[in-house]
Structure formats: C-alpha cells, structure tokens
Design a protein around this motif. Sequence first.
Motif, PDB file in Angstrom:
ATOM      1  N   ALA A  26       0.818  -1.214   0.000  1.00 48.91           N
ATOM      2  CA  ALA A  26       0.000   0.000   0.000  1.00 48.91           C
ATOM      3  C   ALA A  26       0.850   1.261   0.000  1.00 48.91           C
ATOM      4  O   ALA A  26       0.330   2.365  -0.093  1.00 48.91           O
ATOM      5  CB  ALA A  26      -0.921  -0.002   1.219  1.00 48.91           C
ATOM      6  N   ILE A  27       2.156   1.087   0.134  1.00 50.97           N
ATOM      7  CA  ILE A  27       3.046   2.252   0.201  1.00 50.97           C
ATOM      8  C   ILE A  27       3.531   2.612  -1.192  1.00 50.97           C
ATOM      9  O   ILE A  27       4.030   1.760  -1.928  1.00 50.97           O
ATOM     10  CB  ILE A  27       4.233   1.963   1.140  1.00 50.97           C
ATOM     11  CG1 ILE A  27       3.708   1.884   2.577  1.00 50.97           C
ATOM     12  CG2 ILE A  27       5.297   3.047   1.004  1.00 50.97           C
ATOM     13  CD1 ILE A  27       4.754   1.544   3.591  1.00 50.97           C
ATOM     14  N   THR A  28       3.345   3.871  -1.566  1.00 54.59           N
ATOM     15  CA  THR A  28       3.886   4.372  -2.817  1.00 54.59           C
ATOM     16  C   THR A  28       5.180   5.106  -2.493  1.00 54.59           C
ATOM     17  O   THR A  28       5.171   6.042  -1.692  1.00 54.59           O
ATOM     18  CB  THR A  28       2.900   5.332  -3.488  1.00 54.59           C
ATOM     19  OG1 THR A  28       1.629   4.689  -3.567  1.00 54.59           O
ATOM     20  CG2 THR A  28       3.377   5.721  -4.874  1.00 54.59           C
ATOM     21  N   ALA A  29       6.262   4.649  -3.063  1.00 53.99           N
ATOM     22  CA  ALA A  29       7.566   5.211  -2.705  1.00 53.99           C
ATOM     23  C   ALA A  29       8.111   6.066  -3.846  1.00 53.99           C
ATOM     24  O   ALA A  29       7.770   5.854  -5.021  1.00 53.99           O
ATOM     25  CB  ALA A  29       8.537   4.076  -2.396  1.00 53.99           C
ATOM     26  N   SER A  30       8.951   7.006  -3.474  1.00 58.14           N
ATOM     27  CA  SER A  30       9.594   7.828  -4.503  1.00 58.14           C
ATOM     28  C   SER A  30      10.577   6.974  -5.297  1.00 58.14           C
ATOM     29  O   SER A  30      11.119   5.986  -4.797  1.00 58.14           O
ATOM     30  CB  SER A  30      10.302   9.017  -3.859  1.00 58.14           C
ATOM     31  OG  SER A  30      11.274   8.549  -2.945  1.00 58.14           O
ATOM     32  N   ASP A  31      10.775   7.355  -6.519  1.00 66.05           N
ATOM     33  CA  ASP A  31      11.623   6.589  -7.437  1.00 66.05           C
ATOM     34  C   ASP A  31      13.094   6.936  -7.201  1.00 66.05           C
ATOM     35  O   ASP A  31      13.463   8.108  -7.285  1.00 66.05           O
ATOM     36  CB  ASP A  31      11.211   6.951  -8.876  1.00 66.05           C
ATOM     37  CG  ASP A  31      11.951   6.108  -9.898  1.00 66.05           C
ATOM     38  OD1 ASP A  31      12.953   5.454  -9.534  1.00 66.05           O
ATOM     39  OD2 ASP A  31      11.511   6.106 -11.061  1.00 66.05           O
TER      40      ASP A  31
END
Lengths: 248, 94
Positions: B58-63
């Motif tokens: 569920a975590i959207t992380a920076s690229d």
Amino acid sequence: MAVWEALLELADDHLVLGHRISEWCGHAPMLEEDLAMPNMGLDLIGTARTLYDHAGKLEGKGRSEDDLAYLRDEREYRNCLLVERPNEDFAHTMLRQFYFAAFMRPYWLAALNSADATVRGVAGKAEKEMAYHIRHAGEWVIRLGDGTEESAARMRDAVEALHIYVDELFDSSDAARMAEAAGVLPVRADLRDTWERTVSEVFAEALLEQPKAAYAQRGGREGIHNEALGHLLAEMQVVHRAHPGARW
Amino acid sequence: MTATTPLWEVFIRPRNGLAHKHVGSLHAADEVMALQSARDVYTRRGEGNSIWVVPSAAITASDPDQTAENFEPTADKIYRHPTFYDTPEDVGHM
C-alpha cells in the motif's frame, strides 16, 4: 499436604509448558513465531520462578527455586499432563497453549483476591500475559482450523489428541483444596464455564468441534506422568546436575 | 511464503504525544496476525504503547532514479531553515 505444595503444582505447570514452547526457539515455521513462542515461554517461566521461590519459603526447608526446578525427578513433578504433551506440530503446540491460557486467565483473575500477597502479585502480571496467549494461540487455532485441507486436518488431530487432558485442569489435589479453603488459590472446578465459553467461541470460528468427553487421562498431580516428561526434564536439568552449584 | 504471508511495515509510537515511527517489517497472513507479530517482534523491550501495521504494497515510494531532481534542488536553499532568529528560551524544545 500443605499450601506450598499447591503452589508447587502451579509452578510446575508453568515451567514445563514454558520449557516445551521454548523448544521451538530456532525451529519455528517463520521468524515472527520464532520470537513469539519464546516470548510466551518466558512469560510462563517468569511466573514459575516467583511461585517456586514462594513455595520454597513456605516449605521452610531452604529449597531455592533452582533446587525445586532442577533437582526433582519426574515422579516429584506435579504438573498436569496437558503441559508436558510433546510439541508434535504447530497445531498441537498452539492448541495446547490456547487450552492452558484459557484456563489460567480466569484463574489469575480470580486470584487477584487471594489471601496471599505474592499470589496476588503474580496474578496481576500473569492475567495480562494469559490474555495475550489466548489471543495469539487462539488466532492460530482459527486460521489453522479454517485454513487449508492440511492445516484443518492437523488441527482436528490436535483436538482429538489433547482432549483427554482437559479435565485434569479442573481437578484440585488435596493440597490445592487446602489452598482453596484458605483463600490462597481459586477453586479450579469453578472455572469450567469460562473455559468452555472461551474455547467454543474460538472453535466456532475455527470450524472445529469439541469431542464429547468419553475418557479423561489424569495422574500428573500424583506424579504419574507420561514418558514425555522424563525426556523434557533430562534435557532441562542436565547442565545443573552435571555442574552442581555452578554460577555465571 | 510471500504469497500467503505478504509483507507488512511496522510503525511504533514510543510515547504518548510522539509520532509513530517506522521500525521494520514482517510477514503475516492478515492484519490481525501482523499486529500480533509486530507486538512480539518489535515491542519486546518496552519500545512503545501503540502499533500501526500497513501492507507494504500500500506504500507508494519515490523513485530512486528521481532522487537528484527530487532532493538536490533544496541543498542550496538555506534560507528555508529557521536559523536566522533566536528562539526564546520559554519555547523550550522545538
């Protein structure tokens, strides 16, 4: 018969089950449980230590907690048979833990009013620990019972195997009856309804049924144990017996 | 094993009034087991009084490839740090 012997029975229950569950350390099916089970074991062993110490003092012969834990033979151990049952598989282990905690939680809650200050102290700490053991083991009973075909079959086997050791939990030895009459320990038979309720709630979710009791195995309180306890004690006591009085 | 027991991120609040802080991750079948395992694995030494678990998925992380464009432009904007005035002593720890 004396009150200290009833405390010894209780301490033996906790030490033996604590040791049993600690046997999983390093062998658990996943790291999370590899920590959870020794956590529970340490709760039980902590309770056993306080009870041994107190029993030794009440006996008045100068026996320490170590003397009581490490220098008594199988026939002198007074634990109920349920706690010495081998781990077998994860289903057996979790069900055994759940059965015991479902008994000890109401036991300690009732012991909060004990006439003995040490027992009251233990009860205050242990009732919370047992509440967590019920939750942890109970959730596993539910997931295994209502899990895969394999896990459900193992859970049903565990129920079948451990059922004959349930009744002994509610028996009071002569020493226990003395402690109960003195208001030191709760009356075991009174806890049956609460135990049944806790178990039936979890079993309903786990799609498990309690077998009808046809036969109950007893004898632990008289020192009549299954072969399993001898092996457990041998492993637990070997260092202490090989190096008497050793310290670190 | 990850198919039946996905990864969860664990956050612990050490004391009332502080924020939950990421402490690690674990595998669990569902949110109830994840919370129990978090309690068993990460709070054995009194680390906290509240736990959050979040499915790692569920975590959207920076690229990581965008690290330069995301973070380097702030390096020379020191005027954004509130270091050019004195904090009154009564304010205490900020």
